[in-house]
Design a protein around this motif. Sequence first.
Motif, PDB file in Angstrom:
ATOM      1  N   SER A   1     -28.893 -51.332 -34.732  1.00 13.42           N
ATOM      2  CA  SER A   1     -28.161 -52.333 -35.343  1.00 13.42           C
ATOM      3  C   SER A   1     -27.899 -52.268 -36.713  1.00 13.42           C
ATOM      4  CB  SER A   1     -29.275 -53.289 -35.289  1.00 13.42           C
ATOM      5  OG  SER A   1     -30.621 -53.333 -36.230  1.00 13.42           O
ATOM      6  N   GLN A   2     -28.368 -51.074 -37.505  1.00 16.77           N
ATOM      7  CA  GLN A   2     -27.986 -50.710 -38.675  1.00 16.77           C
ATOM      8  C   GLN A   2     -27.163 -49.570 -38.835  1.00 16.77           C
ATOM      9  OE1 GLN A   2     -29.969 -52.583 -41.134  1.00 16.77           O
ATOM     10  NE2 GLN A   2     -30.480 -53.644 -39.333  1.00 16.77           N
ATOM     11  N   LEU A   3     -26.450 -49.221 -37.817  1.00 14.98           N
ATOM     12  CA  LEU A   3     -25.659 -48.092 -38.031  1.00 14.98           C
ATOM     13  C   LEU A   3     -24.233 -48.494 -38.678  1.00 14.98           C
ATOM     14  CD1 LEU A   3     -25.619 -46.600 -34.538  1.00 14.98           C
ATOM     15  CD2 LEU A   3     -26.846 -45.782 -36.290  1.00 14.98           C
ATOM     16  N   THR A   4     -23.428 -47.928 -39.632  1.00 12.14           N
ATOM     17  CA  THR A   4     -22.324 -47.804 -40.121  1.00 12.14           C
ATOM     18  C   THR A   4     -21.444 -47.045 -39.669  1.00 12.14           C
ATOM     19  OG1 THR A   4     -23.015 -46.315 -41.832  1.00 12.14           O
ATOM     20  CG2 THR A   4     -23.676 -48.562 -42.220  1.00 12.14           C
ATOM     21  N   GLY A   5     -20.127 -47.223 -39.768  1.00 11.58           N
ATOM     22  CA  GLY A   5     -18.976 -46.201 -39.326  1.00 11.58           C
ATOM     23  C   GLY A   5     -18.510 -46.957 -37.974  1.00 11.58           C
TER      24      GLY A   5
ATOM     25  N   THR B   1     -15.777 -44.794 -35.961  1.00 10.60           N
ATOM     26  CA  THR B   1     -15.637 -43.771 -34.674  1.00 10.60           C
ATOM     27  C   THR B   1     -16.967 -42.814 -34.956  1.00 10.60           C
ATOM     28  OG1 THR B   1     -14.243 -42.595 -36.274  1.00 10.60           O
ATOM     29  CG2 THR B   1     -13.165 -44.069 -34.957  1.00 10.60           C
ATOM     30  N   ILE B   2     -17.360 -42.538 -36.178  1.00  7.31           N
ATOM     31  CA  ILE B   2     -18.631 -41.645 -36.332  1.00  7.31           C
ATOM     32  C   ILE B   2     -19.647 -42.504 -37.023  1.00  7.31           C
ATOM     33  CG2 ILE B   2     -19.461 -39.499 -37.337  1.00  7.31           C
ATOM     34  CD1 ILE B   2     -16.586 -38.387 -37.293  1.00  7.31           C
ATOM     35  N   TYR B   3     -20.444 -42.698 -36.255  1.00  4.52           N
ATOM     36  CA  TYR B   3     -21.697 -43.417 -36.627  1.00  4.52           C
ATOM     37  C   TYR B   3     -22.704 -42.635 -37.721  1.00  4.52           C
ATOM     38  CZ  TYR B   3     -20.312 -46.677 -32.882  1.00  4.52           C
ATOM     39  OH  TYR B   3     -19.657 -47.593 -32.099  1.00  4.52           O
ATOM     40  N   ASN B   4     -23.124 -43.716 -38.525  1.00  8.54           N
ATOM     41  CA  ASN B   4     -24.148 -42.836 -39.730  1.00  8.54           C
ATOM     42  C   ASN B   4     -25.304 -43.768 -39.483  1.00  8.54           C
ATOM     43  OD1 ASN B   4     -22.482 -40.773 -41.109  1.00  8.54           O
ATOM     44  ND2 ASN B   4     -20.970 -42.513 -40.787  1.00  8.54           N
ATOM     45  N   LEU B   5     -26.753 -43.283 -39.735  1.00 10.49           N
ATOM     46  CA  LEU B   5     -27.990 -43.841 -39.781  1.00 10.49           C
ATOM     47  C   LEU B   5     -28.226 -43.587 -41.298  1.00 10.49           C
ATOM     48  CD1 LEU B   5     -30.155 -45.624 -38.745  1.00 10.49           C
ATOM     49  CD2 LEU B   5     -31.238 -43.365 -38.243  1.00 10.49           C
ATOM     50  N   SER B   6     -28.515 -44.557 -42.571  1.00 10.71           N
ATOM     51  CA  SER B   6     -28.755 -43.958 -43.627  1.00 10.71           C
ATOM     52  C   SER B   6     -30.161 -43.794 -43.884  1.00 10.71           C
ATOM     53  CB  SER B   6     -28.478 -45.324 -44.444  1.00 10.71           C
ATOM     54  OG  SER B   6     -29.423 -46.299 -44.293  1.00 10.71           O
ATOM     55  N   LEU B   7     -30.446 -42.967 -44.679  1.00 11.75           N
ATOM     56  CA  LEU B   7     -31.815 -42.783 -45.236  1.00 11.75           C
ATOM     57  C   LEU B   7     -32.670 -43.947 -45.782  1.00 11.75           C
ATOM     58  CD1 LEU B   7     -31.165 -39.574 -47.160  1.00 11.75           C
ATOM     59  CD2 LEU B   7     -31.800 -39.609 -44.823  1.00 11.75           C
ATOM     60  N   ARG B   8     -31.938 -44.844 -46.331  1.00 17.21           N
ATOM     61  CA  ARG B   8     -32.754 -46.097 -46.713  1.00 17.21           C
ATOM     62  C   ARG B   8     -33.089 -46.931 -45.346  1.00 17.21           C
ATOM     63  NH1 ARG B   8     -32.931 -49.618 -50.895  1.00 17.21           N
ATOM     64  NH2 ARG B   8     -33.088 -51.650 -50.306  1.00 17.21           N
TER      65      ARG B   8
END
Length: 449
Positions: A356-360, A362-369
Amino acid sequence: MSFPAYPGYKHSGVELLGELPEHWTLKRFKNVFEERAERSADGLEELLSVSAYFGIKPRSESRDEGDHLSRAESLEGYKVCHPGDLVINIMLAWNRGLGFSWQSGIVSPAYCVFHVTDGSSPKFLDYLVRSDECIRYFKTHSAGIMDSRLRLYPESFGRLFTAIPPTCEQTQIARFLDHETARIDALIEEQQRLIELLKEKRQAVISHTLTKGLDPTAPMKDSGVEWLGEVPAHWDVSRLKYHSTRIGDGLHSTPEYDDAGDYFFINGNNLVGGAITISPTTRKVNRQEFLKHRVLLDSSTILISINGTIGNLALYSGEPVILGKSAAYINCTESLSPRFCLYLFSSEQIKRFFESQLTGTTIYNLSLRTIAEVPTPLPSIDEQNSIIEFLNRNVDGFDELIDNAMKLAQLLQERRSALISAAVTGKIDVRGWQPPASVPSPELVEEAV
């Protein structure tokens, strides 16, 4: 079930083909097929795609959600194929990127389309050209210096030889293979359903234990987190950052590689099944580069992939590595067992929170925060260790069952491929085969020649 060989064989004169039944005919593919030059006038026909897994099917049935039907502005000029035509992706023929179409449609101009000219059965030929023997033959005669650049040009395809049985025998072979492959496919599907069921049960055990504990009589309390629900009343629920000494990720640039180095540059794809996996393609660096880019990893460290593929996990066990940007690390405090954290991150609740917190796009990112702020249900360290022991026993049991089912499915797939190859190359004689009386004969696709 075993099948007899043919009474007599003759040598084909082609090393890769070996022997063939003495009444079969050796032909070049150009004497079996002719390339079809027809093009679409308006591009309105059904767009078909080619796959190593399923052969030819409508592109609309095989594309992933969100994919475009085609990136071309217009499909005008695409190649036309008819039922019973062979379609070859010349760039992937070496990887089974070919097959027969059983419907009219259009395909990419980069593909080759052939129609049968010698009266052979398209159904038999479909089994033939997608068999392991033919694929190896195609790869050997494809042009290019590496797999990703191999091309099977139509002229090269036409010059290759194949063994062709009489038409009535082709129909019988196709009939036999339709029946036997359907039976094997049903067994494979049964194993795949079992694997999915075992994975679901495995996941349920992990998720329940990590949020409810081992004592079913323990008083419960509201965790204060909607997606987490109730947890044992004596557990703490707080952000992960309060139970870690450091959360970070790897190098955001490319290190200087050294094939003679003793250290490895890893990313999220090196985190497999809870451990760091070094593959033959993992790049190396020397000690100087390692010292320049290393971060503090120790027995308290858990690793997680945060870019592209999300959620691969591993415990750090002293491997000589530096991290790339798609691998994050969490160094746990004494209040949090790294293995408990690994199980926690593999629970459905935490995975859904991360998703639910992913960004992006085509390529997803999970933040350190996001990792730092994840709500963490936490029993005492003694209870964590008891939960770990319980999960190790139960998860290992599920993993063994899953592994056995996967091995059986693989054996069945190998049996399927071997049976096809044996039948279409004449290593077994199925002319006298009949389906069991209780099983209806499979209907052959109407063959257009």
